[in-house]
Design a protein around this motif. Structure first.
Motif, PDB file in Angstrom:
ATOM      1  N   ASN A 156       0.851  -1.184   0.000  1.00  0.00           N
ATOM      2  CA  ASN A 156       0.000   0.000   0.000  1.00  0.00           C
ATOM      3  C   ASN A 156       0.888   1.235   0.000  1.00  0.00           C
ATOM      4  OD1 ASN A 156      -2.500  -1.413   0.183  1.00  0.00           O
ATOM      5  ND2 ASN A 156      -2.110  -1.764   2.348  1.00  0.00           N
ATOM      6  N   VAL A 157       0.754   2.046  -1.027  1.00  0.00           N
ATOM      7  CA  VAL A 157       1.544   3.266  -1.173  1.00  0.00           C
ATOM      8  C   VAL A 157       0.642   4.459  -0.918  1.00  0.00           C
ATOM      9  CG1 VAL A 157       2.947   4.675  -2.726  1.00  0.00           C
ATOM     10  CG2 VAL A 157       3.088   2.167  -2.832  1.00  0.00           C
ATOM     11  N   ALA A 158       0.949   5.231   0.124  1.00  0.00           N
ATOM     12  CA  ALA A 158       0.186   6.436   0.443  1.00  0.00           C
ATOM     13  C   ALA A 158       0.995   7.649   0.020  1.00  0.00           C
ATOM     14  CB  ALA A 158      -0.118   6.499   1.933  1.00  0.00           C
ATOM     15  N   VAL A 159       0.380   8.516  -0.776  1.00  0.00           N
ATOM     16  CA  VAL A 159       1.048   9.718  -1.281  1.00  0.00           C
ATOM     17  C   VAL A 159       0.403  10.943  -0.652  1.00  0.00           C
ATOM     18  CG1 VAL A 159       1.591  11.104  -3.316  1.00  0.00           C
ATOM     19  CG2 VAL A 159       1.663   8.604  -3.452  1.00  0.00           C
ATOM     20  N   TYR A 184       1.183  -2.397  -6.912  1.00  0.00           N
ATOM     21  CA  TYR A 184       0.986  -1.707  -5.641  1.00  0.00           C
ATOM     22  C   TYR A 184      -0.378  -1.033  -5.650  1.00  0.00           C
ATOM     23  CZ  TYR A 184       2.507   2.477  -8.269  1.00  0.00           C
ATOM     24  OH  TYR A 184       2.624   3.483  -9.197  1.00  0.00           O
ATOM     25  N   THR A 185      -0.864  -0.703  -4.461  1.00  0.00           N
ATOM     26  CA  THR A 185      -2.146  -0.015  -4.300  1.00  0.00           C
ATOM     27  C   THR A 185      -1.884   1.422  -3.906  1.00  0.00           C
ATOM     28  OG1 THR A 185      -3.237  -2.055  -3.592  1.00  0.00           O
ATOM     29  CG2 THR A 185      -4.338   0.010  -3.049  1.00  0.00           C
ATOM     30  N   LEU A 186      -2.479   2.351  -4.617  1.00  0.00           N
ATOM     31  CA  LEU A 186      -2.232   3.777  -4.374  1.00  0.00           C
ATOM     32  C   LEU A 186      -3.368   4.387  -3.564  1.00  0.00           C
ATOM     33  CD1 LEU A 186      -0.435   6.319  -5.136  1.00  0.00           C
ATOM     34  CD2 LEU A 186      -2.125   6.725  -6.945  1.00  0.00           C
ATOM     35  N   GLN A 187      -2.986   5.245  -2.630  1.00  0.00           N
ATOM     36  CA  GLN A 187      -3.955   6.066  -1.903  1.00  0.00           C
ATOM     37  C   GLN A 187      -3.385   7.462  -1.752  1.00  0.00           C
ATOM     38  OE1 GLN A 187      -5.005   5.328   2.393  1.00  0.00           O
ATOM     39  NE2 GLN A 187      -7.055   5.180   1.533  1.00  0.00           N
ATOM     40  N   LEU A 188      -4.203   8.471  -2.074  1.00  0.00           N
ATOM     41  CA  LEU A 188      -3.774   9.864  -1.968  1.00  0.00           C
ATOM     42  C   LEU A 188      -4.299  10.454  -0.668  1.00  0.00           C
ATOM     43  CD1 LEU A 188      -4.523  11.100  -5.611  1.00  0.00           C
ATOM     44  CD2 LEU A 188      -2.391  10.157  -4.709  1.00  0.00           C
ATOM     45  N   ILE A 189      -3.420  11.072   0.102  1.00  0.00           N
ATOM     46  CA  ILE A 189      -3.813  11.768   1.323  1.00  0.00           C
ATOM     47  C   ILE A 189      -3.814  13.256   1.007  1.00  0.00           C
ATOM     48  CG2 ILE A 189      -3.311  12.143   3.755  1.00  0.00           C
ATOM     49  CD1 ILE A 189      -1.852   9.500   3.799  1.00  0.00           C
ATOM     50  N   GLU A 200     -13.900  17.385  -8.819  1.00  0.00           N
ATOM     51  CA  GLU A 200     -14.466  18.147  -9.926  1.00  0.00           C
ATOM     52  C   GLU A 200     -13.736  17.907 -11.243  1.00  0.00           C
ATOM     53  OE1 GLU A 200     -14.354  22.149  -8.541  1.00  0.00           O
ATOM     54  OE2 GLU A 200     -16.094  21.922  -7.201  1.00  0.00           O
ATOM     55  N   SER A 201     -12.734  17.046 -11.224  1.00  0.00           N
ATOM     56  CA  SER A 201     -11.937  16.776 -12.414  1.00  0.00           C
ATOM     57  C   SER A 201     -12.396  15.486 -13.085  1.00  0.00           C
ATOM     58  CB  SER A 201     -10.459  16.638 -12.022  1.00  0.00           C
ATOM     59  OG  SER A 201     -10.237  15.377 -11.389  1.00  0.00           O
ATOM     60  N   PRO A 202     -11.901  15.190 -14.292  1.00  0.00           N
ATOM     61  CA  PRO A 202     -12.216  13.904 -14.929  1.00  0.00           C
ATOM     62  C   PRO A 202     -11.657  12.705 -14.159  1.00  0.00           C
ATOM     63  CG  PRO A 202     -11.402  15.488 -16.544  1.00  0.00           C
ATOM     64  CD  PRO A 202     -11.160  16.094 -15.198  1.00  0.00           C
ATOM     65  N   PHE A 203     -10.775  12.989 -13.183  1.00  0.00           N
ATOM     66  CA  PHE A 203     -10.140  11.918 -12.410  1.00  0.00           C
ATOM     67  C   PHE A 203     -10.753  11.811 -11.019  1.00  0.00           C
ATOM     68  CE2 PHE A 203      -7.083  13.934 -15.300  1.00  0.00           C
ATOM     69  CZ  PHE A 203      -6.805  12.868 -16.143  1.00  0.00           C
ATOM     70  N   HIS A 204     -12.074  12.048 -10.936  1.00  0.00           N
ATOM     71  CA  HIS A 204     -12.748  12.082  -9.640  1.00  0.00           C
ATOM     72  C   HIS A 204     -12.773  10.731  -8.941  1.00  0.00           C
ATOM     73  CE1 HIS A 204     -16.222  10.227 -11.641  1.00  0.00           C
ATOM     74  NE2 HIS A 204     -16.001  11.086 -12.619  1.00  0.00           N
ATOM     75  N   ASP A 205     -12.423   9.664  -9.654  1.00  0.00           N
ATOM     76  CA  ASP A 205     -12.425   8.341  -9.035  1.00  0.00           C
ATOM     77  C   ASP A 205     -11.083   7.977  -8.409  1.00  0.00           C
ATOM     78  OD1 ASP A 205     -15.074   7.850  -9.652  1.00  0.00           O
ATOM     79  OD2 ASP A 205     -14.598   6.985 -11.600  1.00  0.00           O
ATOM     80  N   LEU A 206     -10.144   8.911  -8.374  1.00  0.00           N
ATOM     81  CA  LEU A 206      -8.883   8.648  -7.704  1.00  0.00           C
ATOM     82  C   LEU A 206      -9.131   8.310  -6.233  1.00  0.00           C
ATOM     83  CD1 LEU A 206      -6.523  11.414  -9.170  1.00  0.00           C
ATOM     84  CD2 LEU A 206      -6.073   8.952  -9.170  1.00  0.00           C
ATOM     85  N   PRO A 207      -8.406   7.346  -5.686  1.00  0.00           N
ATOM     86  CA  PRO A 207      -8.607   6.953  -4.282  1.00  0.00           C
ATOM     87  C   PRO A 207      -8.017   7.987  -3.327  1.00  0.00           C
ATOM     88  CG  PRO A 207      -6.819   5.679  -5.236  1.00  0.00           C
ATOM     89  CD  PRO A 207      -7.393   6.500  -6.358  1.00  0.00           C
ATOM     90  N   THR A 208      -8.861   8.781  -2.694  1.00  0.00           N
ATOM     91  CA  THR A 208      -8.388   9.844  -1.809  1.00  0.00           C
ATOM     92  C   THR A 208      -8.865   9.617  -0.382  1.00  0.00           C
ATOM     93  OG1 THR A 208     -10.326  11.213  -2.277  1.00  0.00           O
ATOM     94  CG2 THR A 208      -8.381  11.539  -3.671  1.00  0.00           C
ATOM     95  N   ILE A 209      -8.123  10.185   0.538  1.00  0.00           N
ATOM     96  CA  ILE A 209      -8.507  10.201   1.943  1.00  0.00           C
ATOM     97  C   ILE A 209      -8.030  11.530   2.512  1.00  0.00           C
ATOM     98  CG2 ILE A 209      -6.384   9.006   2.648  1.00  0.00           C
ATOM     99  CD1 ILE A 209      -7.971   7.713   4.893  1.00  0.00           C
ATOM    100  N   LEU A 453     -16.679   1.844  -3.759  1.00  0.00           N
ATOM    101  CA  LEU A 453     -15.865   0.663  -3.493  1.00  0.00           C
ATOM    102  C   LEU A 453     -14.527   0.973  -2.835  1.00  0.00           C
ATOM    103  CD1 LEU A 453     -16.478  -1.175  -6.883  1.00  0.00           C
ATOM    104  CD2 LEU A 453     -17.380  -1.838  -4.651  1.00  0.00           C
ATOM    105  N   GLN A 454     -14.234   2.252  -2.586  1.00  0.00           N
ATOM    106  CA  GLN A 454     -12.917   2.608  -2.070  1.00  0.00           C
ATOM    107  C   GLN A 454     -12.605   1.943  -0.735  1.00  0.00           C
ATOM    108  OE1 GLN A 454     -11.951   6.751  -1.910  1.00  0.00           O
ATOM    109  NE2 GLN A 454     -12.074   7.042  -4.113  1.00  0.00           N
ATOM    110  N   ARG A 455     -13.629   1.682   0.061  1.00  0.00           N
ATOM    111  CA  ARG A 455     -13.389   1.113   1.386  1.00  0.00           C
ATOM    112  C   ARG A 455     -13.518  -0.407   1.411  1.00  0.00           C
ATOM    113  NH1 ARG A 455     -16.266   5.704   5.330  1.00  0.00           N
ATOM    114  NH2 ARG A 455     -14.631   7.260   5.004  1.00  0.00           N
TER     115      ARG A 455
END
Length: 687
Positions: A156-159, A184-189, A200-209, A453-455
């Motif tokens: 799990n890679v947290a950025v 690897y699994t990406l998560q944006l903090i 609000e972007s075309p990439f709204h499905d990015l995994p964020t926390i 499905l993020q969780r």
């Protein structure tokens, strides 16, 4: 009880209190924070973090006081300490980073004036000459317990994006590509502003926390590689995360402009300054060498400077080990969404199929408690959501507290619902639970499925009860943890004598002989307003002397007052709706999962009126699948004028026989309750 105080009152110092309270709690201490410290603008995440610590000081005995950020002490703290009149045997320990000896002496003097005696004041600079975040009010310490992570197949890679601006379109495009990597699994903090840009972007499905969605300690436990961008460390929570991660055997990569992590002496790697180069850096240099990098970090002298045991020794604290309250594993079912009745019924059906050595209990809303108890199972009552907009998630915070009190490490939580609430998400991670998600499918079109499905990753198993027909079984995620089972529904057997006996009792109860019994089950108005349809049905059956019309709802459901104004329409609130439907000649129903399966498997002729609320499942699609097979009639919200003709065709023109014939011929999948129970009984924690 150890009280955690702060020299000043702000979001920054409140974060410090929460972080330190969480660390001491993990070490076995009983810790609390005066509720007066809760800022008005604390935000959702902090409120969840604080829920288990906030107290009324008058209700607890003070055993020790910790004052954080003692380099700045305001009058609120001094007045609070003076008012409490702490006994002489209650130790008071203050921590801070003092620029000069004079400021250190000044802090001691102010505390002594308020207490009437000396306090122990610890200068954190003596512990950490080079702090990762000098402005942090809390001690940046951790429990030094490196754990081997070499066995992790998919790290799990947290950025942490930090102060990075997201105005360059290639940045989000690059992160989107990284989120689809298989190694690897990406998560944006992110902070709130960055989260808004992403949504609000075309990439709204990015995994964020968000920074405050989980505590630093829990984030560190679920992260293998931490990457930090921006200028400096992004606040005390991210500094605590970096310290905790390295202390527990994770790998930190410093991509900050000023190399803030590395300059503190922490054993971190220096990485690229732009996300565009990060993927190649991870796959080319880091992921294959995670074990070696982590092993090298354990030899760093820096770990000594952040060892929480040194602070405990200086404060004369002795770590305590909490023994589990129970030795046997507990299995808790948590049905939710709306009032949760349909979910509770599905969970009860599965729970009854569990092995004899598993004694399930429920955590359920008040509307579900009678249903659960009549099935012979205990229930922890939860608090229903109120309509007070200022506290929209207040009931979920209470749910979080009750789940936390009911569950201990390695217990089992079975969650049935569409959206994984914060209470569920946090409790699973904090208690290290064996978790199972019962996730019924057929989500509405247009729903952000990746966001839902993020969780999923916090669950050890995902059980997907199937629909009756294959074209309705959408697939939302893949993996060995996703287990498909047959339809789960309540099956009721009713003999001809029992059917006739019930019809006779209904005629006596309502003082009316009838040839046709019509049952309407359109929901209680919580999810979608069906009052117009109910009024239309009641009106068209009012003058039919050969009919009796029953409006059947779950106990506690909302019923429009106008429904009670018809002489030939009667409201019946019952858990035995299926029994009434079996005795009916015609059922007019919504097209929910439970209702449709009971109609199919119990072979009940019906008119389906799908609900269309946007947060429900796609009821119209489910109803249409039955209508296409001549198993029912269907009335959509666009065909309201067709309702009277359809009811007449069923009662007077023989359409009911068409549906009965088709229902008796249709082949249906094997029920899945027993298989679901087997999967739950086998579920074990991943860690």
């Amino acid at each position: 009880m150890i009280f955690i105080e702060a020299g000043t009152r702000s979001l920054r110092t409140f974060d410090a209190q929460l972080i330190f309270a969480d660390q001491l709690t993990a070490r076995g201490f009983n810790v609390c924070i005066d509720a007066e410290y809760l800022p008005k603008d604390a935000g959702r995440g902090r409120v969840y973090d604080a829920a288990k610590f906030l107290v009324d000081p008058g209700e607890h005995e003070v055993e020790r006081v910790f004052v954080l950020g003692a380099e700045e002490i305001d009058d609120f703290l001094l007045a609070s300490l003076r008012q409490r009149q702490l006994p002489a045997d209650v130790p008071v320990v203050a921590t801070g980073r003092f620029e000069t000896q004079q400021s250190y002496i000044g802090a001691k003097a102010r505390l002594a004036y308020a207490l009437g005696r000396e306090a122990t004041v610890l200068d954190l600079t003596d512990f950490q000459p080079r702090s990762m975040l000098p402005s942090a009010a809390c001690p940046l310490v951790a429990d030094i317990r490196p754990t081997a992570r070499s066995a992790v197949e998919k790290p799990n890679v947290a950025v942490v994006l930090g102060s990075m601006e997201l105005d360059a379109p290639e940045t989000l495009s690059c992160l989107a590509r990284m989120s689809n990597r298989s190694d690897y699994t990406l998560q944006l903090i992110v902070n709130g502003a960055q989260n808004k840009v992403i949504n609000e972007s075309p990439f709204h499905d990015l995994p964020t926390i968000l920074y405050t969605d989980l505590s630093a300690r829990i984030l560190a436990k679920t992260t293998d590689v931490l990457v930090m961008f921006g200028h400096g460390v992004a606040g005390v929570r991210m500094a605590a995360l970096a310290v905790e991660l390295i202390a527990t055997g994770g790998v930190a990569i410093d991509c900050t402009d000023d190399e803030a992590i590395v300059s503190s002496g922490a054993p971190a790697l220096i990485g690229p300054k732009t996300p565009l180069a990060l993927d190649g850096y991870l796959t080319g240099k880091i992921l294959e060498n995670l074990a070696g990098v982590a092993e090298q970090a354990t030899k760093s002298q820096w770990l000594h400077s952040v060892d929480i045991s040194r602070l405990e020794k200086a404060a004369d604290l002795k770590p305590q080990k909490r023994e589990p309250i129970r030795t046997a594993q507990r299995t808790v079912f948590f049905p939710t969404n709306g009032v949760g009745l349909g979910h509770a019924q599905r969970c009860a059906i599965i729970a009854k199929e569990l092995p004899d050595d598993v004694a399930p209990i429920f955590a359920a809303f008040p509307s579900c408690v009678p249903l659960v108890r009549r099935e012979g199972m205990d229930s922890i009552p939860l608090v229903q959501r109120t309509e007070v907009s200022a506290n929209f998630n207040g009931n979920d915070i209470l749910t979080y507290r009750r789940l936390g009190a009911a569950l201990q490490e390695n217990d089992r939580l079975v969650f049935d619902g569409g959206y994984v609430f914060d209470s569920v998400y946090r409790t699973i991670l904090e208690r290290n639970l064996s978790a199972v998600w019962i996730r019924r499918g057929l989500w509405p079109d247009g729903r952000s499925r990746p966001r839902m499905l993020q969780r999923e990753a916090v669950f050890d198993k995902v059980i997907v009860p199937s629909e009756a027909f294959e074209e309705l079984n959408d697939t939302y995620s893949y993996g060995d943890h996703v287990r498909n089972v047959g339809p789960i529904f309540r099956h009721v057997v009713q003999s001809d004598d029992e059917r006739q006996g019930l019809r006779h009792r209904l005629a006596e109860r309502f003082g009316r002989d009838f040839d046709h019994l019509v049952v309407s089950m359109l929901g209680g108005g919580v999810a979608s307003d069906r009052s117009a349809q109910l009024q239309a049905i009641s009106g068209m059956l009012e003058d039919r002397s050969d009919c009796l019309h029953l409006v059947v709802t779950w106990p506690g459901s909302k019923v429009q007052p106008a429904t009670f104004g018809w002489s030939n329409t009667h409201v019946v609130q019952t858990f035995e709706a299926t029994t009434l439907c079996l005795a009916a000649d015609l059922v007019i129903s919504a097209a929910g999962y439970n209702s449709v399966l009971e109609i199919l498997y119990n072979k009940i002729p019906a008119i389906l009126i799908p609900q269309s609320a946007p947060y429900l499942d796609n009821q119209e699609r489910r109803a249409q699948a039955l209508a296409d097979r001549d198993l029912c009639a269907i009335i959509t919200e666009k065909e309201f004028m067709k309702l009277e003709r359809t009811v007449s065709d069923c009662l007077d023109q023989g359409d009911l026989e068409v549906y009965r014939t088709a229902l008796n011929k249709i082949e249906l999948p094997e029920p899945g309750a027993a298989k679901a129970a087997e999967i739950i009984a086998e579920a074990k924690c991943r860690k």
